[in-house]
Design an enzyme around this catalytic site. Structure first.
Site, mmCIF file in Angstrom:
data_model
loop_
_atom_site.group_PDB
_atom_site.id
_atom_site.type_symbol
_atom_site.label_atom_id
_atom_site.label_comp_id
_atom_site.label_asym_id
_atom_site.label_seq_id
_atom_site.Cartn_x
_atom_site.Cartn_y
_atom_site.Cartn_z
ATOM 1 N N GLU A 1 -0.238 -8.104 -17.026
ATOM 2 C CA GLU A 1 0.341 -7.698 -18.233
ATOM 3 C C GLU A 1 0.635 -9.164 -19.177
ATOM 4 O O GLU A 1 0.173 -9.399 -20.186
ATOM 5 C CB GLU A 1 1.720 -7.154 -18.454
ATOM 6 N N THR B 1 -2.563 -7.055 -10.857
ATOM 7 C CA THR B 1 -1.256 -6.556 -10.413
ATOM 8 C C THR B 1 -1.093 -5.738 -9.047
ATOM 9 O O THR B 1 -1.831 -4.803 -9.123
ATOM 10 C CB THR B 1 -0.504 -5.885 -11.563
ATOM 11 N N ILE B 2 -0.169 -5.939 -8.213
ATOM 12 C CA ILE B 2 -0.040 -5.143 -7.226
ATOM 13 C C ILE B 2 0.519 -3.933 -7.614
ATOM 14 O O ILE B 2 0.296 -2.734 -6.906
ATOM 15 C CB ILE B 2 0.624 -5.799 -6.149
ATOM 16 N N ASP B 3 1.293 -3.722 -8.771
ATOM 17 C CA ASP B 3 1.996 -2.436 -9.164
ATOM 18 C C ASP B 3 0.794 -1.602 -9.842
ATOM 19 O O ASP B 3 1.165 -0.406 -9.944
ATOM 20 C CB ASP B 3 2.888 -2.677 -10.282
ATOM 21 N N ARG C 1 18.298 9.938 11.952
ATOM 22 C CA ARG C 1 18.474 9.447 10.992
ATOM 23 C C ARG C 1 17.686 9.370 9.689
ATOM 24 O O ARG C 1 16.384 9.628 9.722
ATOM 25 C CB ARG C 1 18.535 7.882 11.149
ATOM 26 N N GLY D 1 7.537 -1.721 -7.480
ATOM 27 C CA GLY D 1 7.159 -0.987 -8.715
ATOM 28 C C GLY D 1 8.467 -0.850 -9.636
ATOM 29 O O GLY D 1 9.386 0.088 -9.500
ATOM 30 N N ARG D 2 8.598 -1.638 -10.552
ATOM 31 C CA ARG D 2 9.852 -2.087 -11.265
ATOM 32 C C ARG D 2 9.735 -0.630 -12.640
ATOM 33 O O ARG D 2 10.472 -0.236 -12.860
ATOM 34 C CB ARG D 2 9.621 -3.303 -12.010
ATOM 35 N N ARG E 1 19.782 4.643 6.778
ATOM 36 C CA ARG E 1 19.722 3.172 6.636
ATOM 37 C C ARG E 1 18.594 3.028 5.713
ATOM 38 O O ARG E 1 17.619 3.747 5.312
ATOM 39 C CB ARG E 1 18.870 2.913 8.138
ATOM 40 N N ARG F 1 3.204 -8.591 -1.049
ATOM 41 C CA ARG F 1 2.414 -9.123 -2.129
ATOM 42 C C ARG F 1 1.635 -10.344 -1.541
ATOM 43 O O ARG F 1 0.999 -10.911 -1.978
ATOM 44 C CB ARG F 1 3.024 -9.441 -3.380
#
Lengths: 341, 341, 341, 341
Positions: B103, B125-127, B162, B170-171, B265, B274
């Protein structure tokens, strides 16, 4: 509703992911019951079933193969086959059938639909040669496996100043060869759609030997030379008495060796390409197709196949998938040729 | 013609594959010369170049990273930055620029185009959150890496009864979480597009614990709970004095543990997603985008970005890619929810 | 001191790791200079060298192949070969030679030592058949590759009710077959050390078909049936006029098919086993051997080979490694037989 | 004879391979019956069993985790625990017990042996820190996973001119850090056995930044700086009220960043290292240990642990394994230091 599920044709990573998605979606959203038919069309033909509930599909998402078994049985070619299937489905109270398979399996699905049976198809072939869908699951996994193998072969080729010929799957369409060859930096890619000129191949090999790198040729099993350029029949007969075709990889290695005077070796990847855990791409695709197939069943939209188009899963007529093979178009091959030699 | 090439933004598997394709295509079909600019926009800003001929791109196709280096330098935010780039490109006799990035990088490319510079963009972008392209290269690799990691975690979760929380990249968009979670059979997937209800998450975890399997939650780093449900700020400050956000994965593990009384956990996959060799899908996509970018340059069709649409690579306006983030649509999330719990 | 380095024989993952370790250790601890000889013994025979400094070995640790190239040139068999090597080493001011290779390469190293040359050997063979060392690097990588391939084939065998025969490397010793067959749960393992009884093989195959699983046979390329049981020669001649041996995998598939009436397919893994990035085990082993070889040079302890014994790297006489092939002992095969059928 | 089997402690790839080998060997050669105890020592303590026949172990060889479940329950610390185990074993007609586990599990096995119970131990720990065996299964898998992750991180470090700190498992022993760091070409390796000097670490980082490559530091989770050099406690308390130790990887990243002025990032590999399919090495080792454990049972040679010594599997006293931790010796660390900086 009670839904039957079957898988037909060759092994393909992602079959189990479809089965799981079909069962989980059907139970969760619509309360359907499921019955597994064993070994492709042999199952409904012989009334051979297995239970298919949530427990049966636990843990199968990442596994290759198919818990339902597969076969190449074709009920159309069997006297009274269609009637027996009708009877067996009625006897087992099956309201709809999800058939997961390639050209042959879906061709049968289409004819059963014409005969009035409620069938939804899910496309499957590692060869990626089904029309009406951008990709079939199994293809990405096969390409990844072939690419990793070619990556490994590069270093051997270089260290030994040898040509290496890698034969990959693709009897009628060169998709696996095209994608794995492009991904792994092959110097020549040969596909069934385009008879090759052995002189051009040799010229690429020789020009590559002039660098310190060594040539890698990726060849689809169904590729063949231009008329009259190489002899492919070996004269031998196999266990069933058929005249054996010389594996194109091995024949190319012999030809390159004799024409260039440099060592050439062939590797035939074979069944390794079609087994084992599916790639993430194939698991997502298979899962989405399975979900969509159940939605088609819910809508009683039979005679349809679910298909990937762009990023969407849509329904198309079974005929759209089975009328014509999807082969590699000329412009995709030209794009790959940029990197030859 | 002399073409400049640069790579900007975060590391992404496939960058080198694009660079190689651009250079090989340009030399072979059009006889272009190439110049590499180092470290994203810092290169043209400071006139920092490196040679970029056929030898420079040999063997880089399967390698992660970028031989050109990268940075987040933004010349628009630097006084006189655009002018300096113009001068440096003119001084180096650059006729066109291929800018590979996400971007930010493409946003700069668009502004330079508006300022009259001949730029073609390649999306990265990996996203997977760039609009106007079905996929960006790097994404498939990241999803495969995350899926393999989650596959591994399943057995630990089961053996130890567990809950395991896996935090993936991924922001602003949950594509990696959605695809890897779907591919690996996660019991819950949390994405930034949809604030989660911690009570629902806990309910899924508890219902899963009733089977002999154990819950796996895949959470995008940018996911967050509904208003007021969990405290995310830790109060600590990082080395730069910013208040540190508690990693959502770790916070979820604490929350699940305290609410269910069962061990939980977290694992943060981080930068492993990445780097390294690209998947076959990403290598093919990156190569095709590189070829297509040179065709755009050859057509002097500047201000464009090359993009994947279905199985075709097409050109779109740079603005189409940068105006809006491509987030996960509601129906894709619902499709994944079928498998929750 | 100036040290020459060469790599001989077949490709083997870890060669570059040894070269790097030799160079880094020699420069850092002793200030040595290094010269690379190209293509095994051809290099010193023809005086063909390349620079080998710290820059030359950067980034090669994870790469398959050998930056020095390799060949099967044997200077002993060439009139005046030993003298020419002596002259070329003297001419290039070489004080010692590190020879990395298998039986043949180390056999030459031993004879050169007898002729007064200062040589240290490093053992290399993916077949693991060198005596005096517990393992050779490359073997672990080959076993991992074969194991992954067999893992993949399991699902295909099961889904199709087919026998699958996997032919792996091992002309004289069955180590790769033994370890990959044991690791991947093969139902029969056939090795060169022990001529097999085809009737026993068929009995295992048939008993396996009675379960819902399908038989996998792992066969070393050098395995053969008991006297008179199967015809292996095909009658054909290869490009060099030698009578071609029928690949044992393909022959077994035919035999199993005709005797059981069930489908059987063969896969020949071939060169894929010997290329590409080494496993962690092989990288550590190769690195430790390289370090140890330089310590031997520093001690002027020539005529030795470095070897792994337990967890220690030790020096042994070159003769200890080359006098006798290390084959699979009877008790290791019996241990594997527990899992047959 | 009826044999009980249990698995204790942390998850470790290869546990299922041992269970399968124990069951298959015992049934085939001696006609034993088997009983699985669930969740480590909790099983015999509470008499919680599951069937363990040939069908139960089918297909588990390549799977991570343990079909028996695991826990850290320690019956020695429970009032009357030993007596309850004795009673439960007698009640279930158990003639011998195979206990698969690490230091804690084998420590209990040893004490039960002293109390007269017929126990054979199989060593397990991904940390490789058990004495009397060259390697434990799980370790090779963990090292491969860590090595692949570090391979991936190299390209990101280089492209961004960043230091990357990779935290791997190893609380008391640095084996995983040593092997993965050596295999992946780390520039510094930090292990618990040797408190590090932060100034030396920073010096290595800075010298590395002078090349075009970027520094990778591999740090075992239990590594720590020399007295007084860095603050590790965060002051926070975790969900159980313990003062939280700052993850050493994250702390190092902060320290490197503030001392060098260059970006540094940390990645904590975590549980990914201990799950999923075992490497071929670990599957072979686990299988051989399982076979050998049954031979010990057959010989009524209780109080022993089976162990790998060179290429042989031998029996040692349980005390030999549990008396002392096997840590990284100084000379192995010095060997690795050759490649620092």
């Amino acid at each position: 509703m009670r839904i039957g599920v079957l898988t037909g044709g060759g092994d393909c990573p992602g079959l189990n992911a479809v089965i799981r998605a079909v069962v989980r979606k059907g139970i969760k959203d619509y309360g359907y019951e499921f019955v597994g038919f064993r070994d492709g069309w042999r199952g409904p033909l012989e009334g051979d079933t297995m239970p298919l509930d949530r427990a049966a599909v636990r843990g199968i998402l990442p596994r290759g193969g198919t818990i339902l078994g597969s076969s190449r049985t074709n009920p159309i070619k069997i006297e009274g086959g269609v009637e027996r299937i009708k009877d067996n489905l009625a006897g087992a109270n099956i309201d709809a059938l999800v058939a997961i398979g390639g050209e042959d399996t879906l061709g049968v699905a289409r004819q059963l639909t014409d005969a009035g049976l409620p069938v939804v198809g899910v496309p499957k072939t590692i060869d990626n040669d089904l029309s009406a869908t951008d990709y079939t699951f199994g293809f990405d996994t096969a390409v990844n496996i072939a690419t990793e193998a070619i990556d490994r072969l590069h270093t051997t080729a270089e260290s030994h100043h040898r040509a290496l010929i890698v034969e990959v799957m693709g009897r009628h369409a060169g998709w696996i060869a095209l994608h794995s060859g492009m991904a792994a930096g092959a110097n020549v890619i040969l596909i069934p759609e385009r008879p090759f000129d052995i002189n051009e191949v040799v010229a690429h090999v020789e020009s590559r030997f002039e660098t310190r790198y060594a040539p890698i040729i990726v060849v689809a099993e169904g590729a063949h030379p231009k008329e009259g350029q190489m002899e492919l029949q070996t004269g031998e007969k196999d266990a069933f008495g058929h005249v054996r075709l010389g594996g194109i990889g091995q024949r190319l290695a012999e030809e390159v060796e004799s024409r260039t005077g440099k060592e050439a070796r062939s590797v035939v990847l074979g069944h390794v390409q079609r087994g084992g855990t599916p790639s993430a791409f194939d698991r997502v695709l298979a899962t989405r197709l399975g979900v969509s197939a159940i939605e088609a069943v819910h809508d009683k939209d039979y005679g349809k196949m679910v298909a990937l188009q762009g990023t969407e899963v849509r329904r198309v007529d079974l005929s759209a998938a089975t009328d014509e093979l999807k082969t590699v178009p000329a412009e995709r091959y030209q794009e790959a040729e940029v990197f030859f030699g």
